[in-house]
Enzyme design. Structure first.
Site, PDB file in Angstrom:
ATOM      1  CB  SER A 170      -3.058  25.323  47.203  1.00  0.00           C
ATOM      2  OG  SER A 170      -4.513  25.517  46.843  1.00  0.00           O
TER       3      SER A 170
ATOM      4  CE1 TYR B 142      -2.783  21.398  43.428  1.00  0.00           C
ATOM      5  CE2 TYR B 142      -4.387  22.071  44.888  1.00  0.00           C
ATOM      6  CZ  TYR B 142      -3.244  22.317  44.059  1.00  0.00           C
ATOM      7  OH  TYR B 142      -3.099  23.767  43.923  1.00  0.00           O
TER       8      TYR B 142
END
Length: 259
Positions: free
Chosen positions: A141, A155
């Site tokens: 990501s 995350y």
């Protein structure tokens, strides 16, 4: 990019980016092994792919559990005879500030997002070696690797850690003809995005120079390059797929669309 005769395993396949990966690889001729923990959504997705004429099989898989991953990999090879591409895509993103994040929240995020990819590569490795041109594609990501947002520190850490794993894996696996690369999505229009609310999506769209959110197929197209023979001399690389989202220094740095 043609994948006739190739078998591609995809985790987190029951929705979002994972389903986009399954559909694009399948339409390019690959046999697709869908791995996910959501049985109902997994079966629905698999049935939809089969209705398109795609060779697909579903495997209930908890990527944080090595035995579960091994069973899914074994089932894939039994069903299709090989495993050529391992797409480590499964992820969760519990929303929690640093102050409020519980140890078990941190641990679960790492277990799925980071350890899960490690287990998948470990279980797939013997079959990727047999392939002769094995491919590992990680879904990381921009969050963590390039950017950060509130309530996603855990995350971000898990996704950044994938890139460290990638670099280590590259060195170990290169002599087996296996490449390892990562796709770094920006904001992608999925079911999961709705959990963050419409305001989040609107604000994200406003700072993306191409003036749209990503689609699962955008991420799949990048993954397919890394999985294809065209990328045989590409390994250990991270490709940002975000419509230019990380580039504007300020929100007003995005030019409006031409009329």
């Amino acid at each position: 990019m043609i994948f006739e005769g190739k078998t591609v395993a995809i985790t987190g396949a029951a929705g979002g980016i994972g389903t986009g990966l399954c559909r694009q690889f399948g339409r390019a001729g690959a046999s697709v092994a869908l791995m996910d923990l959501d049985r109902i959504a997994l079966d629905k997705t698999c049935d939809a792919l089969k209705a398109e004429g795609i060779a697909a099989e579903a495997f209930i898989t908890d990527v944080s559990d090595l035995d579960s991953v091994r069973r899914a990999v074994a089932g894939t090879v039994e069903a299709f005879g090989s495993l050529d591409v391992m797409c480590c895509n499964a992820a969760i993103f519990p929303i929690s500030t640093i102050e409020d994040t519980l140890p078990e929240t941190w641990d679960r995020c790492m277990a799925v997002n980071t350890r899960g990819a490690f287990f998948c590569v470990q279980a797939a490795l013997p079959h990727l070696r047999k392939s002769g041109a094995g491919r590992v594609v990680l879904t990381s990501s921009i969050t963590g690797a390039v950017t950060g947002i509130p309530s996603f520190a855990h995350y971000a850490a898990s996704k950044a850690a994938l890139l460290g794993f990638m670099r280590g894996a590259v060195i170990e696996l290169a002599r087996d003809g296996i490449t390892v690369n990562a796709v770094l999505p920006g904001v992608v229009e999925t079911e999961a995005l709705k959990l963050l609310g419409e305001e989040f999506a609107t604000n994200a769209r406003a700072i993306i120079p191409v003036h749209r959110l990503g689609q699962p197929e955008d991420i799949a197209n990048a993954a397919m390059f890394f999985a294809s023979p065209a990328s045989g001399f590409v390994t250990g690389q991270s490709l940002i797929v975000d419509g230019g989202q990380v580039l504007p220094e300020t929100p007003d740095g995005v030019l409006p669309p031409r009329q």
